[in-house]
Write a protein that holds these residues in place. Structure first.
Motif, PDB file in Angstrom:
ATOM      1  N   LEU A  72      14.580  21.017  -2.371  1.00  0.00           N
ATOM      2  CA  LEU A  72      14.839  19.597  -2.563  1.00  0.00           C
ATOM      3  C   LEU A  72      14.558  19.312  -4.026  1.00  0.00           C
ATOM      4  N   PRO A  73      15.440  18.582  -4.720  1.00  0.00           N
ATOM      5  CA  PRO A  73      15.156  18.267  -6.121  1.00  0.00           C
ATOM      6  C   PRO A  73      13.766  17.639  -6.270  1.00  0.00           C
ATOM      7  N   GLU A  74      13.033  18.110  -7.262  1.00  0.00           N
ATOM      8  CA  GLU A  74      11.643  17.689  -7.468  1.00  0.00           C
ATOM      9  C   GLU A  74      11.496  16.173  -7.573  1.00  0.00           C
ATOM     10  N   GLU A  75      12.429  15.505  -8.273  1.00  0.00           N
ATOM     11  CA  GLU A  75      12.287  14.052  -8.433  1.00  0.00           C
ATOM     12  C   GLU A  75      12.414  13.325  -7.094  1.00  0.00           C
ATOM     13  N   ILE A  76      13.253  13.810  -6.199  1.00  0.00           N
ATOM     14  CA  ILE A  76      13.364  13.201  -4.864  1.00  0.00           C
ATOM     15  C   ILE A  76      12.084  13.469  -4.078  1.00  0.00           C
ATOM     16  N   TYR A  77      11.590  14.707  -4.153  1.00  0.00           N
ATOM     17  CA  TYR A  77      10.354  15.057  -3.454  1.00  0.00           C
ATOM     18  C   TYR A  77       9.198  14.171  -3.910  1.00  0.00           C
ATOM     19  N   GLN A  78       9.046  14.001  -5.229  1.00  0.00           N
ATOM     20  CA  GLN A  78       7.963  13.172  -5.751  1.00  0.00           C
ATOM     21  C   GLN A  78       8.112  11.717  -5.288  1.00  0.00           C
ATOM     22  N   GLU A  79       9.328  11.211  -5.282  1.00  0.00           N
ATOM     23  CA  GLU A  79       9.581   9.834  -4.850  1.00  0.00           C
ATOM     24  C   GLU A  79       9.199   9.642  -3.378  1.00  0.00           C
ATOM     25  N   VAL A  80       9.604  10.581  -2.535  1.00  0.00           N
ATOM     26  CA  VAL A  80       9.299  10.485  -1.105  1.00  0.00           C
ATOM     27  C   VAL A  80       7.794  10.617  -0.864  1.00  0.00           C
ATOM     28  N   MET A  81       7.148  11.572  -1.513  1.00  0.00           N
ATOM     29  CA  MET A  81       5.700  11.750  -1.342  1.00  0.00           C
ATOM     30  C   MET A  81       4.934  10.515  -1.824  1.00  0.00           C
ATOM     31  N   ARG A  82       5.365   9.941  -2.938  1.00  0.00           N
ATOM     32  CA  ARG A  82       4.721   8.736  -3.454  1.00  0.00           C
ATOM     33  C   ARG A  82       4.839   7.603  -2.429  1.00  0.00           C
ATOM     34  N   MET A  83       6.025   7.464  -1.842  1.00  0.00           N
ATOM     35  CA  MET A  83       6.242   6.411  -0.856  1.00  0.00           C
ATOM     36  C   MET A  83       5.375   6.648   0.387  1.00  0.00           C
ATOM     37  N   LEU A  84       5.413   7.879   0.933  1.00  0.00           N
ATOM     38  CA  LEU A  84       4.723   8.168   2.185  1.00  0.00           C
ATOM     39  C   LEU A  84       3.209   8.281   2.055  1.00  0.00           C
ATOM     40  N   HIS A  85       2.729   8.787   0.919  1.00  0.00           N
ATOM     41  CA  HIS A  85       1.302   9.097   0.795  1.00  0.00           C
ATOM     42  C   HIS A  85       0.548   8.224  -0.190  1.00  0.00           C
ATOM     43  N   LEU A  86       1.245   7.276  -0.841  1.00  0.00           N
ATOM     44  CA  LEU A  86       0.565   6.366  -1.762  1.00  0.00           C
ATOM     45  C   LEU A  86       0.935   4.917  -1.451  1.00  0.00           C
ATOM     46  N   GLU A  87       2.207   4.591  -1.571  1.00  0.00           N
ATOM     47  CA  GLU A  87       2.617   3.197  -1.427  1.00  0.00           C
ATOM     48  C   GLU A  87       2.447   2.676   0.000  1.00  0.00           C
ATOM     49  N   ASP A  88       2.920   3.414   1.003  1.00  0.00           N
ATOM     50  CA  ASP A  88       2.796   2.956   2.388  1.00  0.00           C
ATOM     51  C   ASP A  88       1.335   2.798   2.813  1.00  0.00           C
ATOM     52  N   PRO A  89       0.464   3.782   2.532  1.00  0.00           N
ATOM     53  CA  PRO A  89      -0.951   3.582   2.894  1.00  0.00           C
ATOM     54  C   PRO A  89      -1.593   2.400   2.152  1.00  0.00           C
ATOM     55  N   LEU A  90      -1.237   2.196   0.871  1.00  0.00           N
ATOM     56  CA  LEU A  90      -1.787   1.051   0.143  1.00  0.00           C
ATOM     57  C   LEU A  90      -1.319  -0.262   0.754  1.00  0.00           C
ATOM     58  N   GLU A  91      -0.063  -0.325   1.153  1.00  0.00           N
ATOM     59  CA  GLU A  91       0.458  -1.533   1.803  1.00  0.00           C
ATOM     60  C   GLU A  91      -0.269  -1.780   3.119  1.00  0.00           C
ATOM     61  N   HIS A  92      -0.482  -0.733   3.876  1.00  0.00           N
ATOM     62  CA  HIS A  92      -1.227  -0.845   5.135  1.00  0.00           C
ATOM     63  C   HIS A  92      -2.649  -1.341   4.867  1.00  0.00           C
ATOM     64  N   GLN A  93      -3.271  -0.822   3.837  1.00  0.00           N
ATOM     65  CA  GLN A  93      -4.618  -1.234   3.462  1.00  0.00           C
ATOM     66  C   GLN A  93      -4.639  -2.706   3.062  1.00  0.00           C
ATOM     67  N   ARG A  94      -3.648  -3.140   2.289  1.00  0.00           N
ATOM     68  CA  ARG A  94      -3.572  -4.558   1.892  1.00  0.00           C
ATOM     69  C   ARG A  94      -3.419  -5.460   3.112  1.00  0.00           C
ATOM     70  N   ASN A  95      -2.613  -5.035   4.091  1.00  0.00           N
ATOM     71  CA  ASN A  95      -2.442  -5.824   5.309  1.00  0.00           C
ATOM     72  C   ASN A  95      -3.741  -5.948   6.088  1.00  0.00           C
ATOM     73  N   ILE A  96      -4.500  -4.861   6.154  1.00  0.00           N
ATOM     74  CA  ILE A  96      -5.790  -4.894   6.844  1.00  0.00           C
ATOM     75  C   ILE A  96      -6.727  -5.885   6.162  1.00  0.00           C
ATOM     76  N   THR A  97      -6.846  -5.786   4.846  1.00  0.00           N
ATOM     77  CA  THR A  97      -7.770  -6.685   4.131  1.00  0.00           C
ATOM     78  C   THR A  97      -7.322  -8.139   4.267  1.00  0.00           C
ATOM     79  N   ALA A  98      -6.023  -8.399   4.211  1.00  0.00           N
ATOM     80  CA  ALA A  98      -5.531  -9.776   4.351  1.00  0.00           C
ATOM     81  C   ALA A  98      -5.837 -10.316   5.748  1.00  0.00           C
TER      82      ALA A  98
END
Length: 184
Positions: free
Chosen positions: A121-147
C-alpha cells in the motif's frame, strides 16, 4: 511522605521477588528446566511467527502486509478496492528468492505463504489511514467522553465533578497528541 513510603515498599517487595526467582532457578533440577523450555517452545509455536518477516523499506514508498485469501470479512477484494496491490516476487529483489510464489490463479507470481499473500500500500495512504484510526478517531472519542462528563456535571449540582481530575488529564493528553507522528 506516603508516596515515598509506598514506593520504598514496592521496591523492597520487587527486590524480594527477584531474589526468590534467582534462588528457585539456582536450585532447580535440570529436568524442570527442560520442562520450562519445552513449555516456552510450545508457547512460541502458537504465536504468529509462521509468516516471513519482510523489513520495512524493502519496496521504497510502500507499506507491506500479509493478507489472507480465506478471510471473508476482510477480503482481499475489499483491500484491493482501497488501494492494496499484490507484490510480485520480482519486486522484492535479492535476498528474498526463498519466499514462496503463487504458481497459478489470481495471484500467480505473487509472494505467498500458506493462504497468505504479500500486499503493498502506498506509504502516504497507510500513514493517512493509521493517523485516522489510531490518532484522530481515539482523540474524537476522548473529546466526546469529556464533553459528556462535563455536561452531566453542569446539569446536576453545579459543583465540580469527582471525575474532573481525570477529565483534565484526558484534556492535557489530547492537547499533547502530535499529529506529525509516523506509524510503522
Amino acid at each position: 511522605m506516603a508516596n515515598t513510603r509506598i514506593k520504598r515498599d514496592l521496591e523492597d517487595r520487587l527486590l524480594d521477588r527477584v531474589e526468590e526467582v534467582k534462588d528457585r532457578m539456582a536450585s532447580e533440577d535440570p529436568n524442570a528446566k527442560s520442562k520450562r523450555e519445552r513449555a516456552e517452545a510450545f508457547r512460541d509455536k502458537w504465536q504468529n511467527s509462521a509468516l516471513p518477516d519482510i523489513p520495512g523499506g524493502t519496496i521504497p514508498g510502500f507499506h507491506l502486509c500479509w493478507l489472507s485469501t480465506t478471510n471473508n470479512y476482510d477480503s482481499i477484494d475489499k483491500r484491493m478496492a482501497l488501494g492494496y496491490e499484490p507484490v510480485k516476487a520480482a519486486e522484492l529483489g535479492k535476498g528474498f528468492e526463498s519466499l514462496g510464489k503463487m504458481s497459478s490463479g489470481k495471484f500467480e507470481g505473487c509472494v505467498s505463504c500458506n493462504e497468505m499473500v504479500l500486499f503493498k500500500l502506498p506509504e502516504e495512504i497507510y500513514q493517512e489511514v493509521m493517523r485516522m484510526l489510531h490518532l484522530e478517531d481515539p482523540l474524537e472519542h476522548q473529546r466526546n467522553i469529556t464533553a459528556n462528563v462535563r455536561s452531566t456535571a453542569q446539569e446536576g449540582k453545579g459543583g465540580r465533578s469527582i471525575l474532573e481530575g481525570g477529565i483534565l488529564e484526558m484534556d492535557k493528553e489530547a492537547a499533547k497528541a502530535n499529529s506529525n507522528i509516523r506509524f510503522s
